[in-house]
Design a protein around this motif. Structure first.
Motif, PDB file in Angstrom:
ATOM      1  N   ASP A   7     -11.622  -9.655   0.223  1.00 46.30           N
ATOM      2  CA  ASP A   7     -11.675  -8.543   1.172  1.00 46.30           C
ATOM      3  C   ASP A   7     -10.269  -8.084   1.552  1.00 46.30           C
ATOM      4  N   GLN A   8      -9.376  -9.055   1.735  1.00 44.82           N
ATOM      5  CA  GLN A   8      -8.004  -8.722   2.106  1.00 44.82           C
ATOM      6  C   GLN A   8      -7.308  -7.957   0.985  1.00 44.82           C
ATOM      7  N   PHE A   9      -7.498  -8.397  -0.256  1.00 50.51           N
ATOM      8  CA  PHE A   9      -6.861  -7.706  -1.375  1.00 50.51           C
ATOM      9  C   PHE A   9      -7.417  -6.298  -1.537  1.00 50.51           C
ATOM     10  N   LEU A  10      -8.713  -6.158  -1.346  1.00 52.27           N
ATOM     11  CA  LEU A  10      -9.326  -4.836  -1.442  1.00 52.27           C
ATOM     12  C   LEU A  10      -8.765  -3.920  -0.359  1.00 52.27           C
ATOM     13  N   GLU A  11      -8.634  -4.456   0.827  1.00 56.08           N
ATOM     14  CA  GLU A  11      -8.058  -3.687   1.941  1.00 56.08           C
ATOM     15  C   GLU A  11      -6.612  -3.291   1.616  1.00 56.08           C
ATOM     16  N   ASN A  12      -5.841  -4.221   1.053  1.00 54.35           N
ATOM     17  CA  ASN A  12      -4.458  -3.926   0.662  1.00 54.35           C
ATOM     18  C   ASN A  12      -4.413  -2.800  -0.366  1.00 54.35           C
ATOM     19  N   LEU A  13      -5.292  -2.863  -1.352  1.00 52.50           N
ATOM     20  CA  LEU A  13      -5.326  -1.818  -2.376  1.00 52.50           C
ATOM     21  C   LEU A  13      -5.665  -0.464  -1.775  1.00 52.50           C
ATOM     22  N   LYS A  14      -6.623  -0.446  -0.860  1.00 53.77           N
ATOM     23  CA  LYS A  14      -7.014   0.819  -0.230  1.00 53.77           C
ATOM     24  C   LYS A  14      -5.827   1.489   0.454  1.00 53.77           C
ATOM     25  N   TRP A  15      -4.987   0.671   1.114  1.00 55.46           N
ATOM     26  CA  TRP A  15      -3.897   1.233   1.900  1.00 55.46           C
ATOM     27  C   TRP A  15      -2.607   1.443   1.127  1.00 55.46           C
ATOM     28  N   CYS A  16      -2.256   0.529   0.226  1.00 60.34           N
ATOM     29  CA  CYS A  16      -0.940   0.642  -0.408  1.00 60.34           C
ATOM     30  C   CYS A  16      -0.996   1.024  -1.882  1.00 60.34           C
ATOM     31  N   ARG A  17      -2.139   0.865  -2.530  1.00 64.34           N
ATOM     32  CA  ARG A  17      -2.238   1.205  -3.952  1.00 64.34           C
ATOM     33  C   ARG A  17      -3.556   1.900  -4.278  1.00 64.34           C
ATOM     34  N   PRO A  18      -3.839   3.025  -3.627  1.00 66.22           N
ATOM     35  CA  PRO A  18      -5.102   3.704  -3.925  1.00 66.22           C
ATOM     36  C   PRO A  18      -5.205   4.134  -5.384  1.00 66.22           C
ATOM     37  N   ASP A  19      -4.058   4.386  -6.028  1.00 63.06           N
ATOM     38  CA  ASP A  19      -4.060   4.746  -7.445  1.00 63.06           C
ATOM     39  C   ASP A  19      -4.554   3.589  -8.305  1.00 63.06           C
TER      40      ASP A  19
END
Length: 85
Positions: A7-19
């Motif tokens: 969940d944390q990694f998914l959240e990180n991707l949403k905010w810093c690496r949406p691409d």
């Protein structure tokens, strides 16, 4: 509150690496990528706890380390998310 490392990694991707998130979803490799990152986090946690750090310190260090990897090494992360890690 987040339920897991994934969940944390998914959240990180949403905010810093949406691409990267969009690319992984498009390729159908998002779950594999998140599992790989979760495995990394668990191994890092084991090593840090063995070194004597408190659990809250460990979680912060691991999440920060893997979060910054998303920003600092985007090409490598995209390759790791493809195929077998």
């Amino acid at each position: 509150m987040l339920q897991s490392w994934k969940d944390q990694f998914l959240e990180n991707l949403k905010w810093c690496r949406p691409d990267l998130l969009a690319s992984l979803k498009e390729k159908g490799t998002l779950d594999q990528y998140l599992e790989y990152r979760e495995d990394q986090a668990i191994e890092m946690t084991k090593r840090l706890i063995k070194d004597g750090l408190a659990e809250d310190q460990v979680v912060e260090l691991v999440i920060d380390d893997l979060f910054f990897r998303e920003i600092d090494k985007p090409e490598e992360d995209e390759k790791e998310g493809e195929g077998d890690p």
